[in-house]
Write a protein that holds these residues in place. Structure first.
Motif, short mmCIF file in Angstrom:
data_model
loop_
_atom_site.label_atom_id
_atom_site.label_comp_id
_atom_site.label_asym_id
_atom_site.label_seq_id
_atom_site.Cartn_x
_atom_site.Cartn_y
_atom_site.Cartn_z
N TYR A 88 0.85 -1.18 0.00
CA TYR A 88 0.00 0.00 0.00
C TYR A 88 0.89 1.23 0.00
CZ TYR A 88 -3.27 3.59 1.59
OH TYR A 88 -4.01 4.73 1.69
N HIS A 89 0.47 2.26 -0.74
CA HIS A 89 1.17 3.53 -0.72
C HIS A 89 0.18 4.64 -0.98
CE1 HIS A 89 3.63 6.74 -2.87
NE2 HIS A 89 3.93 6.82 -1.59
N SER A 90 0.15 5.62 -0.09
CA SER A 90 -0.63 6.83 -0.30
C SER A 90 0.37 7.99 -0.31
CB SER A 90 -1.68 7.01 0.80
OG SER A 90 -1.06 7.34 2.02
N ALA A 91 -0.08 9.17 -0.16
CA ALA A 91 0.80 10.34 -0.22
C ALA A 91 1.95 10.25 0.78
CB ALA A 91 0.01 11.62 0.00
N THR A 92 1.70 9.77 1.99
CA THR A 92 2.75 9.73 3.01
C THR A 92 2.85 8.41 3.76
OG1 THR A 92 1.25 10.65 4.67
CG2 THR A 92 2.61 12.22 3.43
N ILE A 93 2.08 7.41 3.38
CA ILE A 93 2.09 6.12 4.10
C ILE A 93 2.55 5.00 3.17
CG2 ILE A 93 0.68 4.39 5.28
CD1 ILE A 93 -1.19 6.67 6.09
N TYR A 94 3.46 4.18 3.68
CA TYR A 94 3.88 2.96 2.99
C TYR A 94 3.57 1.77 3.88
CZ TYR A 94 6.56 4.89 -0.90
OH TYR A 94 6.93 5.49 -2.06
N ASN A 95 3.02 0.72 3.30
CA ASN A 95 2.95 -0.60 3.93
C ASN A 95 3.87 -1.50 3.13
OD1 ASN A 95 0.95 0.48 5.52
ND2 ASN A 95 -0.56 -1.08 5.04
N VAL A 96 4.79 -2.14 3.82
CA VAL A 96 5.78 -3.00 3.19
C VAL A 96 5.71 -4.36 3.86
CG1 VAL A 96 8.25 -3.30 2.74
CG2 VAL A 96 7.24 -1.02 2.64
N LYS A 97 5.69 -5.42 3.04
CA LYS A 97 5.51 -6.78 3.53
C LYS A 97 6.66 -7.66 3.05
CE LYS A 97 1.94 -10.38 3.42
NZ LYS A 97 1.85 -10.58 4.83
N ASN A 98 6.88 -8.73 3.77
CA ASN A 98 7.91 -9.71 3.43
C ASN A 98 7.72 -10.26 2.02
OD1 ASN A 98 6.51 -12.53 3.47
ND2 ASN A 98 5.67 -11.42 5.21
N ASN A 99 8.75 -10.92 1.52
CA ASN A 99 8.72 -11.52 0.19
C ASN A 99 8.51 -13.03 0.23
OD1 ASN A 99 8.82 -9.48 -1.64
ND2 ASN A 99 10.99 -9.60 -2.04
N GLY A 100 8.05 -13.56 1.31
CA GLY A 100 7.83 -15.01 1.41
C GLY A 100 9.04 -15.72 1.96
N TYR A 101 10.18 -15.61 1.30
CA TYR A 101 11.39 -16.28 1.77
C TYR A 101 11.94 -15.66 3.05
CZ TYR A 101 13.74 -12.40 -0.56
OH TYR A 101 14.14 -11.15 -0.95
N ASN A 102 11.51 -14.44 3.38
CA ASN A 102 11.97 -13.78 4.60
C ASN A 102 10.78 -13.38 5.49
OD1 ASN A 102 10.92 -11.68 3.08
ND2 ASN A 102 12.70 -10.35 3.27
N SER A 103 9.75 -14.24 5.50
CA SER A 103 8.49 -13.89 6.18
C SER A 103 8.56 -14.00 7.70
CB SER A 103 7.35 -14.75 5.66
OG SER A 103 7.57 -16.11 5.96
N ASP A 104 9.40 -14.84 8.23
CA ASP A 104 9.47 -15.04 9.67
C ASP A 104 10.82 -14.56 10.19
OD1 ASP A 104 6.99 -16.20 9.43
OD2 ASP A 104 7.74 -18.26 9.60
N ILE A 105 10.77 -13.99 11.40
CA ILE A 105 12.00 -13.51 12.04
C ILE A 105 12.10 -14.21 13.40
CG2 ILE A 105 13.35 -11.51 12.74
CD1 ILE A 105 11.32 -9.78 11.12
N ALA A 106 13.10 -15.05 13.53
CA ALA A 106 13.31 -15.78 14.79
C ALA A 106 13.84 -14.84 15.86
CB ALA A 106 14.30 -16.93 14.56
N PRO A 107 13.66 -15.18 17.14
CA PRO A 107 14.20 -14.36 18.21
C PRO A 107 15.70 -14.11 18.02
CG PRO A 107 12.73 -16.01 19.12
CD PRO A 107 12.92 -16.34 17.66
N GLY A 108 16.11 -12.86 18.18
CA GLY A 108 17.51 -12.49 18.03
C GLY A 108 17.96 -12.32 16.59
#
Length: 70
Positions: A40-60
């Motif tokens: 999503y992108h409006s005049a001042t807002i961006y929503n950015v999402k993972n690309n699938g291969y980097n969808s999860d972030i483990a602790p640390g």
């Protein structure tokens, strides 16, 4: 005229972050983005999402994405 930006998301908790998506304010327009997708992108807002291969972030652990602003 323009710049290259890099954003790193670090999981400082004790559980996986699953299917991350980030929303933030930016008045810039992006010419390109890598390691993520603009959902999503409006005049001042961006929503950015993972690309699938980097969808999860483990602790640390961290994930990064970059963009070229114009």
């Amino acid at each position: 005229t323009g710049y290259i930006g890099n954003i790193t998301i670090t999981n400082t908790g004790d559980k996986n972050i699953e299917n991350w998506e980030l929303s933030y304010l930016s008045a810039d327009d992006y010419d390109s983005i890598w390691n993520a997708t603009v959902t999503y992108h409006s005049a001042t807002i961006y929503n950015v999402k993972n690309n699938g291969y980097n969808s999860d972030i483990a602790p640390g652990q961290s994930v990064s994405f970059g963009y070229k602003a114009v």
